[in-house]
Design a protein around this motif. Sequence first.
Motif, short mmCIF file in Angstrom:
data_model
loop_
_atom_site.label_atom_id
_atom_site.label_comp_id
_atom_site.label_asym_id
_atom_site.label_seq_id
_atom_site.Cartn_x
_atom_site.Cartn_y
_atom_site.Cartn_z
N THR A 86 0.83 -1.15 0.12
CA THR A 86 -0.02 0.01 0.06
C THR A 86 0.78 1.22 -0.01
OG1 THR A 86 -0.17 0.28 2.41
CG2 THR A 86 -1.74 -1.37 1.37
N GLY A 87 0.47 2.37 -0.51
CA GLY A 87 1.47 3.51 -0.73
C GLY A 87 2.38 3.33 -1.92
N GLY A 88 2.10 2.25 -2.60
CA GLY A 88 3.16 1.77 -3.30
C GLY A 88 3.62 2.83 -4.65
N ALA A 89 2.93 3.96 -4.61
CA ALA A 89 3.13 4.83 -5.90
C ALA A 89 3.90 6.03 -5.01
CB ALA A 89 1.85 5.47 -6.16
N ARG B 16 7.74 3.04 -4.12
CA ARG B 16 8.28 2.58 -5.40
C ARG B 16 9.22 1.83 -5.51
NH1 ARG B 16 7.11 8.00 -6.25
NH2 ARG B 16 9.35 8.49 -6.56
N PRO B 17 10.29 2.17 -4.68
CA PRO B 17 11.74 1.48 -4.77
C PRO B 17 11.31 0.15 -4.09
CG PRO B 17 11.79 3.33 -3.44
CD PRO B 17 10.70 3.84 -4.14
N ILE B 18 10.39 -0.13 -3.27
CA ILE B 18 10.27 -1.25 -2.57
C ILE B 18 9.45 -2.36 -3.59
CG2 ILE B 18 8.55 -2.37 -0.79
CD1 ILE B 18 9.08 0.16 1.02
N LEU C 82 21.03 12.83 5.14
CA LEU C 82 19.82 12.04 5.15
C LEU C 82 19.61 10.67 4.60
CD1 LEU C 82 17.55 15.17 4.17
CD2 LEU C 82 17.79 14.21 6.44
N GLY C 83 18.73 9.83 5.03
CA GLY C 83 18.41 8.43 4.13
C GLY C 83 18.11 8.88 2.77
N GLU C 84 18.31 8.04 2.01
CA GLU C 84 17.39 8.13 0.56
C GLU C 84 16.69 6.83 0.60
OE1 GLU C 84 18.66 9.86 -1.64
OE2 GLU C 84 20.04 11.07 -0.79
N PRO C 85 15.56 7.00 -0.37
CA PRO C 85 14.57 5.94 -0.28
C PRO C 85 15.08 4.60 -0.49
CG PRO C 85 13.98 7.82 -1.61
CD PRO C 85 15.26 8.28 -1.30
N GLU C 86 16.12 4.15 -1.21
CA GLU C 86 16.79 2.84 -1.57
C GLU C 86 17.30 2.44 -0.04
OE1 GLU C 86 16.98 5.71 -3.48
OE2 GLU C 86 16.08 4.87 -4.91
N ASP C 87 17.45 3.22 0.93
CA ASP C 87 18.17 2.97 2.37
C ASP C 87 16.85 2.06 2.90
OD1 ASP C 87 20.76 3.95 2.20
OD2 ASP C 87 19.72 5.90 2.66
N VAL C 88 15.62 2.33 2.63
CA VAL C 88 14.58 1.55 3.20
C VAL C 88 14.40 0.28 2.75
CG1 VAL C 88 12.34 1.91 4.03
CG2 VAL C 88 13.67 3.90 4.04
#
Length: 225
Positions: A3-6, A11-13, A190-196
């Motif tokens: 959920t929240g995949g947009a 998105r990266p997940i 700061l973190g980047e989305p890919e870090d998650v």
Amino acid sequence: MVTGGAGDLGRPIVAALRGTGLAVGVLDLEPADGPHSLACDVTDPDAVEAAVAALGEELGGFGSVVCAAGIQSEHELADLSPAEFHRVLDASLTGAFLTAKAVVPRMVSGGSIVVLSSGLGFRGMARGAHYAAAKAGLVGLAKSLALELGPLGIRANAVAPGPIRSRMVDGMDPAGIAARGGDAIPLGRLGEPEDVVGPVLFLLSSAAAFVTGAVLHVNGGMLMP
Ligand SMILES: NC(=O)c1ccc[n+]([C@@H]2O[C@H](COP(=O)([O-])OP(=O)(O)OC[C@H]3O[C@@H](n4cnc5c(N)ncnc54)[C@H](O)[C@@H]3O)[C@@H](O)[C@H]2O)c1
């Protein structure tokens, strides 16, 4: 299913899960690109049940679910209306509850649920009582699901990111971000989305087969609760 995949973290997940060869369902207010993507408001119980039922048919059930839908806003208590409090709480917390409620009966044994909490759920957030309360609530939800679903072989965990470069953080009061401080992040950025992505994939994977009810903090060392 994500959920929240947009979103910026979603998105990266989704891309990483698809990269492992999995078919991935996506629910978001904004319909995401790619197969098995449905527009759905996760705060609407009937809409969630209908979308999850449709995806369950398409995909033959669910092995993993990531609850990343959420919204943030900043209001000091005096200006925080009950409607806004509920809007933010509903998108994150009620949405994850409704998603889990719809997915779990269609989930395989060995399934794994990951909810996106936040370091702010542990630290609190000035001008963000609603957001911090929602994110703290998600930890209680994940732990409760871990207790209840463990005997079914289903795990539930939370990932609690610190500030990640994204529109959610970009939209925040700069002074607020500065107060939380790049300087106070031992890893110095700061973190980047890919870090998650890696921490979420780990919790979904069999490498975390004995991990349930846990919170994985992803914040460069900024907060060590
Ligand atoms: N970005 C950060 O720094 C950060 C830090 C900690 C936690 N988080 C959490 O991670 C998650 C993802 O954050 P993000 O940075 O990708 O934010 P984002 O705003 O880019 O993505 C959130 C997504 O959720 C969707 N959404 C919102 N309300 C919805 C609803 N009612 N029904 C369906 N979809 C809905 C939005 O359309 C959006 O695509 C959120 O739960 C957020 O609270 C983010």
